[in-house]
Design a protein around this motif. Structure first.
Motif, PDB file in Angstrom:
ATOM      1  N   GLU A  20       4.975  -5.757  -5.768  1.00  0.00           N
ATOM      2  CA  GLU A  20       5.783  -4.640  -6.269  1.00  0.00           C
ATOM      3  C   GLU A  20       7.089  -5.144  -6.867  1.00  0.00           C
ATOM      4  O   GLU A  20       7.544  -4.664  -7.916  1.00  0.00           O
ATOM      5  CB  GLU A  20       6.057  -3.662  -5.128  1.00  0.00           C
ATOM      6  N   LEU A  66       2.264   2.735  -6.957  1.00  0.00           N
ATOM      7  CA  LEU A  66       2.224   1.385  -6.418  1.00  0.00           C
ATOM      8  C   LEU A  66       1.359   0.490  -7.307  1.00  0.00           C
ATOM      9  O   LEU A  66       0.315   0.913  -7.792  1.00  0.00           O
ATOM     10  CB  LEU A  66       1.657   1.401  -5.001  1.00  0.00           C
ATOM     11  N   THR A  67       1.805  -0.746  -7.502  1.00  0.00           N
ATOM     12  CA  THR A  67       1.079  -1.642  -8.385  1.00  0.00           C
ATOM     13  C   THR A  67      -0.102  -2.301  -7.687  1.00  0.00           C
ATOM     14  O   THR A  67      -0.980  -2.850  -8.342  1.00  0.00           O
ATOM     15  CB  THR A  67       2.020  -2.736  -8.907  1.00  0.00           C
TER      16      THR A  67
END
Length: 414
Positions: free
Chosen positions: A285, A338-339
């Motif tokens: 992140e 969220l990545t």
């Protein structure tokens, strides 16, 4: 009139170049990049210290184009059309050098040979050895503060750990670590002590290379010297300086920025109670949202061209806006999501001049080990100041905390 400046003010004089500096790069970079993109587009005119013009590439697609075409957008700084106005004491010279015999400014086949030499020397580091060094130094640093119940995990921990591990891998005596940290910080921040920091680092590397030439050992420097591609000692000294600078400060900021995220964001609270998957999530992140390396110098246009609707002249400097590209709304349609495991960020660069894969692995092992040792040794760690009071170092290039005060129940040393 300078090429970047003149183009930025045509045809109606509606836009003015943005100074690459000032407090907003520390206090609100995400908002600043949004404003720059809205007002100037994906390729923004900027001015460096002394009014020197350049372009800041903020668009994801445009940055992919620049980093993926090393012929049109060259790493050869000798192409720059501004050298006649750069004084000898310009504080950004350590970041934008001329005639430096390092891998940063080598192009073509020679660059590929040089990158292979560095990758081979780093790849020979055993993963167990690397993690062992990282754990040893991390435990020593925690031992120095764990009985107090409070610490600054940036200045007393994160800023000291990567360089100690790298110095050991390179072959430096452990006691030289603190001096190398100070020199690296001075050089990277690009302020009045930048050139002195560069001089200290160069002298330290030159002495180590001379010693390893006379007495080889099982370390990175000795393996680079043993390479048969014909690189001289000065070239190896310059490459070691690049490797140390690129490996230490961004990794220290990766640790600090990840710990800040985990201490201030409820999404990662489980990590503070023994969860480990969230450590990797938080680290990824950060690479998307709070990248340690925000902007990089740079590339130089080999001929007149168009990029992102701008007319770029031969010899113009293009700065790589890594964080701006990571947050480009054209590719990040839901910037709040969220990545996860998505690794398509630009935080390690792109193209043939990106950070070598073995170097990325070393940085990740040091950073993750550093974070896990903190959580293991200080399980009830908590932020000791309001999150909004945390400040960043004054650099448009790197984004790291100046301090991260924490408190915890005192624990014994190991």
């Amino acid at each position: 009139m300078d090429s970047a400046t003149s183009d930025a003010r045509t045809p109606a004089g509606a836009t003015v170049p943005v100074p690459l500096g000032g407090p907003r790069f520390q206090t609100e970079p995400a908002r600043l990049y949004r404003e720059m993109r809205r007002e100037h587009g994906a390729v923004t005119p900027v001015v460096l210290d002394g009014g020197v013009p350049a372009w800041l590439v903020l668009g994801y697609r445009e940055l992919h184009q620049v980093t993926g075409d090393p012929v049109l957008f060259s790493r050869d700084s000798g192409l720059w059309n501004q050298w006649d106005r750069i004084p000898a004491d310009w504080p950004l010279l350590p970041m934008i050098g001329r005639g430096q015999p390092s891998i940063l400014y080598t192009v073509g086949e020679r660059h590929r040979e040089r990158a292979a030499m560095i990758s081979d020397a780093l790849e020979a580091v055993a993963p167990s050895e690397l993690r062992g060094h990282a754990e040893k130094f991390a435990d020593e640093l925690i031992d120095a503060v764990c009985g107090r119940g409070e610490a600054d995990v940036v200045t007393e921990y994160a800023m000291l750990l990567p360089v100690r591990v790298l110095a050991r891998l390179f072959g430096f005596p452990d006691e030289q670590g603190p001096g190398l940290v100070a020199a690296l910080n001075d050089m990277i921040d690009g302020r009045e002590r930048a050139l002195a920091g560069q001089t200290h680092l160069a002298g330290s590397m030159a002495r180590l290379v001379a010693e390893r030439r006379a007495r080889p050992a099982d370390d990175v420097v000795s393996r680079m010297l043993a390479n048969r591609s014909g690189f001289g000692e000065e070239e190896i000294v310059q490459d070691l300086m690049v490797m140390m600078a690129a490996g230490h400060q961004p990794t220290a900021d990766w640790i600090g920025n990840s710990l800040r995220l985990m201490l201030t964001d409820d999404r990662f609270a489980a990590s503070l109670f023994g969860g480990r998957n969230s450590v990797a999530d938080a680290m990824n992140e950060v690479l998307w949202e709070d990248a340690p390396t925000q902007n990089v110098a740079g590339r130089w246009a080999a001929r007149d061209t168009q990029l992102g609707g701008r007319r770029v002249r031969a010899g113009d400097l293009l700065l790589l806006g890594l964080q701006g590209a990571n947050s480009d709304p054209q590719v990040r349609t839901d910037g709040s999501a969220l990545t996860g495991g998505n690794g398509a960020h630009f935080s390690f660069g792109h193209g043939e001049h990106r950070c070598p894969f073995p170097a990325q692995e070393i940085a990740e092992v040091i950073a993750r080990t550093g974070i896990e040792v903190v959580l293991d040794r200080l399980p009830d760690i908590d932020l000791a100041v309001p999150a909004e009071s945390l400040t960043r170092r004054p650099s448009p290039w790197l984004r790291g905390l100046s301090r991260l005060p924490v408190r915890f129940a005192p624990v014994p040393t190991l």
